[in-house]
Design a protein around this motif. Structure first.
Motif, PDB file in Angstrom:
ATOM      1  N   UNK A   1       0.862  -1.004  -0.128  1.00  0.00           N
ATOM      2  CA  UNK A   1       0.134  -0.003  -0.034  1.00  0.00           C
ATOM      3  C   UNK A   1       0.812   1.223  -0.086  1.00  0.00           C
ATOM      4  N   UNK A   2       1.898   1.190   0.835  1.00  0.00           N
ATOM      5  CA  UNK A   2       2.878   1.980   0.931  1.00  0.00           C
ATOM      6  C   UNK A   2       3.586   2.692  -0.341  1.00  0.00           C
ATOM      7  N   UNK A   3       3.922   1.691  -1.073  1.00  0.00           N
ATOM      8  CA  UNK A   3       4.436   1.945  -2.327  1.00  0.00           C
ATOM      9  C   UNK A   3       3.578   2.272  -3.279  1.00  0.00           C
ATOM     10  N   UNK A   4       2.199   1.791  -3.459  1.00  0.00           N
ATOM     11  CA  UNK A   4       1.364   2.382  -4.357  1.00  0.00           C
ATOM     12  C   UNK A   4       0.974   3.683  -4.114  1.00  0.00           C
ATOM     13  N   UNK A   5       1.139   4.132  -2.786  1.00  0.00           N
ATOM     14  CA  UNK A   5       1.039   5.589  -2.576  1.00  0.00           C
ATOM     15  C   UNK A   5       2.008   6.557  -2.457  1.00  0.00           C
ATOM     16  N   UNK A   6       3.123   5.823  -3.226  1.00  0.00           N
ATOM     17  CA  UNK A   6       4.478   6.898  -3.532  1.00  0.00           C
ATOM     18  C   UNK A   6       5.425   6.978  -2.715  1.00  0.00           C
ATOM     19  N   UNK A   7       5.386   6.108  -1.605  1.00  0.00           N
ATOM     20  CA  UNK A   7       6.569   6.167  -0.859  1.00  0.00           C
ATOM     21  C   UNK A   7       7.911   5.384  -1.605  1.00  0.00           C
ATOM     22  N   UNK A   8       9.007   6.045  -1.394  1.00  0.00           N
ATOM     23  CA  UNK A   8      10.010   5.271  -2.122  1.00  0.00           C
ATOM     24  C   UNK A   8      11.020   4.694  -1.071  1.00  0.00           C
ATOM     25  N   UNK A   9      10.945   4.902   0.219  1.00  0.00           N
ATOM     26  CA  UNK A   9      11.818   4.379   1.097  1.00  0.00           C
ATOM     27  C   UNK A   9      11.030   3.701   2.388  1.00  0.00           C
ATOM     28  N   UNK A  10      11.319   2.515   2.698  1.00  0.00           N
ATOM     29  CA  UNK A  10      10.388   1.851   3.618  1.00  0.00           C
ATOM     30  C   UNK A  10      11.434   1.668   4.688  1.00  0.00           C
ATOM     31  N   UNK A  11      11.309   2.103   5.961  1.00  0.00           N
ATOM     32  CA  UNK A  11      12.204   1.692   7.077  1.00  0.00           C
ATOM     33  C   UNK A  11      11.554   0.509   7.979  1.00  0.00           C
ATOM     34  N   UNK A  12      12.033  -0.485   8.185  1.00  0.00           N
ATOM     35  CA  UNK A  12      11.353  -1.321   8.938  1.00  0.00           C
ATOM     36  C   UNK A  12      12.050  -1.184  10.581  1.00  0.00           C
ATOM     37  N   UNK A  13      11.000  -1.370  11.537  1.00  0.00           N
ATOM     38  CA  UNK A  13      11.469  -0.935  12.841  1.00  0.00           C
ATOM     39  C   UNK A  13      11.334  -2.181  13.704  1.00  0.00           C
ATOM     40  N   UNK A  14      12.261  -2.265  14.634  1.00  0.00           N
ATOM     41  CA  UNK A  14      12.328  -3.168  15.881  1.00  0.00           C
ATOM     42  C   UNK A  14      13.361  -3.060  16.363  1.00  0.00           C
ATOM     43  N   UNK A  15      13.324  -3.414  18.016  1.00  0.00           N
ATOM     44  CA  UNK A  15      14.493  -3.244  18.787  1.00  0.00           C
ATOM     45  C   UNK A  15      15.685  -4.330  18.186  1.00  0.00           C
ATOM     46  N   UNK A  16      15.307  -5.433  17.845  1.00  0.00           N
ATOM     47  CA  UNK A  16      16.308  -6.233  17.288  1.00  0.00           C
ATOM     48  C   UNK A  16      15.539  -7.195  16.161  1.00  0.00           C
TER      49      UNK A  16
END
Ligand code: SAH
Ligand code: SF4
Ligand code: F3S
Length: 432
Positions: A184-199
């Motif tokens: 969905x994020x890519x379809x709405x135009x985001x070109x960087x995805x940062x995955x989050x987690x403590x580990x």
């Protein structure tokens, strides 16, 4: 004032993204963001407690906000990590009776419902362990980057760190939910995805018994579209060759790895409960550089952990000197009550901590400048992220920040940029 809100965020990327969820929840409930200079009907403080200075900021801000409450009846909500620390919620309620609510890290979904209550007493809701919510509305910042949680919590219990106590045990999101969100994020135009987690390296262990981070990364990289994937944070003990191989093989994965070392001394690493030695850490760095020759590296390093001797500190300096990180995040150890290190003998005087951190900063300054100078003449694939005073700020595939001339229409696009000069550790370039 109408139904307006303001969110003040402290702490890490996890909190920045959680504030986007709080904004989403509030907007769904009919609230709009207050103009910067106007008072708001609701102010949410999303707090951090990882170091004492973070908490001091929050308490300072509460003093100022009390005046807003007196003048406008602003509903002040304190949430985030600080509220989850032992006894803090109750203390806040007693010392700041003007607060509308104090909510734990697992309770933000309750904000819209609580705002409908006209309670004169501070509402306190703290859950010990987190349930995960899917489908929370998110109001994302206008940015090329979108944050995506892949897991919550931490099981590592480093002896200095409060995070496992305030964020609970590791809980991974189902892969299908993560992939659907990213699509969905890519379809709405985001070109960087940062995955989050403590580990992030222990992704999926809680669900299916084995780490599946490498597999998750490659499935994300297989999604259609032109975009870059980043992640944080990796624990050095768990970063494995499968993950490094996926990063090496896929163009979509940023070649930048943040690998917090914390200390260069085996004795201190052991006391920190980090579960790796200096040699093991350096072996991981070698593996990264072997598989990804252009890898960019950063780390967190701490000085002044209890009993840290001059010799231990020299080991930290020499680690930084050996690895030559692109960026270093340096911290003075700050005792957090409730963690084992806070009551350890041999706490280091502040003056020594300050001297040590300055030495480390000075060393990194030299290394950062030298690395930047080595980049001059090289060409990188840069994601244009932000336009500022007629210049574009972007990031290379190996995590270096670059400034170049260009039109704002480039924002969100990947461009080839040749580095023409460096000033200290800053890079400047031109679009090819
Ligand atoms: N999960 C991440 C870090 C989360 S906290 C990891 O393991 O790397 C971010 C950084 O804050 C840590 O890497 C550490 O360097 C620093 N930090 C945590 N507790 C601290 C304390 N009590 N005093 C000083 N720095 C601390
Ligand atoms: Fe804290 Fe260690 Fe967990 Fe990182 S891995 S959040 S430093 S306990
Ligand atoms: Fe992040 Fe601070 Fe909490 S670093 S997880 S906001 S204690």
């Amino acid at each position: 004032m109408g139904n307006t809100y303001r969110i003040i965020t402290y702490g890490c990327q996890m909190n920045i993204h959680e504030s986007e969820k709080i904004a989403g929840l509030l907007e769904n409930a009919g609230y709009t963001e207050a103009n910067e200079s106007d008072p708001a009907a609701v102010v949410v403080l999303n707090t951090c407690c990882v170091r004492e200075s973070a908490e001091t900021h929050v308490l300072g801000n509460l003093g100022a906000l009390k005046k807003q409450w007196e003048k406008y009846g602003t509903k002040i909500i304190v949430c985030g990590c600080m509220t989850q620390a032992n006894g803090t919620a109750q203390k806040l309620k007693e010392r700041c009776p003007f607060l509308f609510a104090v909510l734990g890290t697992h309770n933000i979904e309750r904000i819209p419902a609580l705002l409908l209550e006209n309670s004169k007493k501070t509402l306190v809701e703290i859950k010990e362990e987190g349930v995960m919510h899917e489908g929370t509305p998110v109001k994302r910042a206008k940015d090329v980057n979108a944050w995506v949680n892949i897991m919550y919590g931490c099981n590592n219990f480093c002896t200095y760190c409060i995070v496992p106590y305030v964020r609970g045990r590791e809980r991974s999101r189902e892969k299908e939910h993560i992939l659907a969100e990213i699509k969905n994020l890519i379809a709405s135009g985001y070109t960087q995805i940062t995955l989050l987690g403590q580990n992030v390296n222990s992704y999926d262990i809680d669900l299916h018994g084995k780490p599946m981070f490498a597999s998750l990364l490659s499935q994300i990289a297989d999604l259609d579209g032109t975009f870059r994937i980043k992640f944080m944070t990796s624990h050095p003990k768990d970063l494995d060759k499968d993950v490094v191989s996926v990063i090496a093989q896929s163009e979509k994965l940023s070649k930048f790895i943040h690998l917090p070392a914390q200390s260069g001394s085996d004795r201190v690493l052991h006391l920190m409960n980090r579960k790796y030695t200096r040699a093991e850490y350096l072996k991981k760095i070698d593996m990264i550089r072997e598989k990804i020759p252009n890898a960019g590296l950063s780390a967190d390093l701490m000085v002044g952990f209890p009993t840290e001797s001059e010799e231990d500190f020299q080991d930290t300096l020499s680690l930084a000197d050996t690895v030559r990180y692109n960026n270093l995040y340096t911290f003075i150890y700050s005792p957090r009550s409730g963690t084992p290190a806070a009551t350890m003998d041999g706490q280091i005087p502040l003056a020594d901590k300050k001297r040590r951190i300055q030495e480390l900063i000075d060393l990194q300054f030299e290394i950062g400048n030298a690395l930047a100078a080595e980049s001059v003449g090289k060409t990188y694939t840069v994601l244009a992220a932000e336009s500022k005073n007629g210049h574009i700020l972007g990031e290379t595939e190996c995590g270096k920040a670059v400034t170049f001339d260009g039109d704002a229409s480039l924002i969100g696009k990947f461009v080839r940029v040749k580095i023409t000069q460096s000033k200290n550790s800053k890079l400047f370039g031109e679009v090819l």
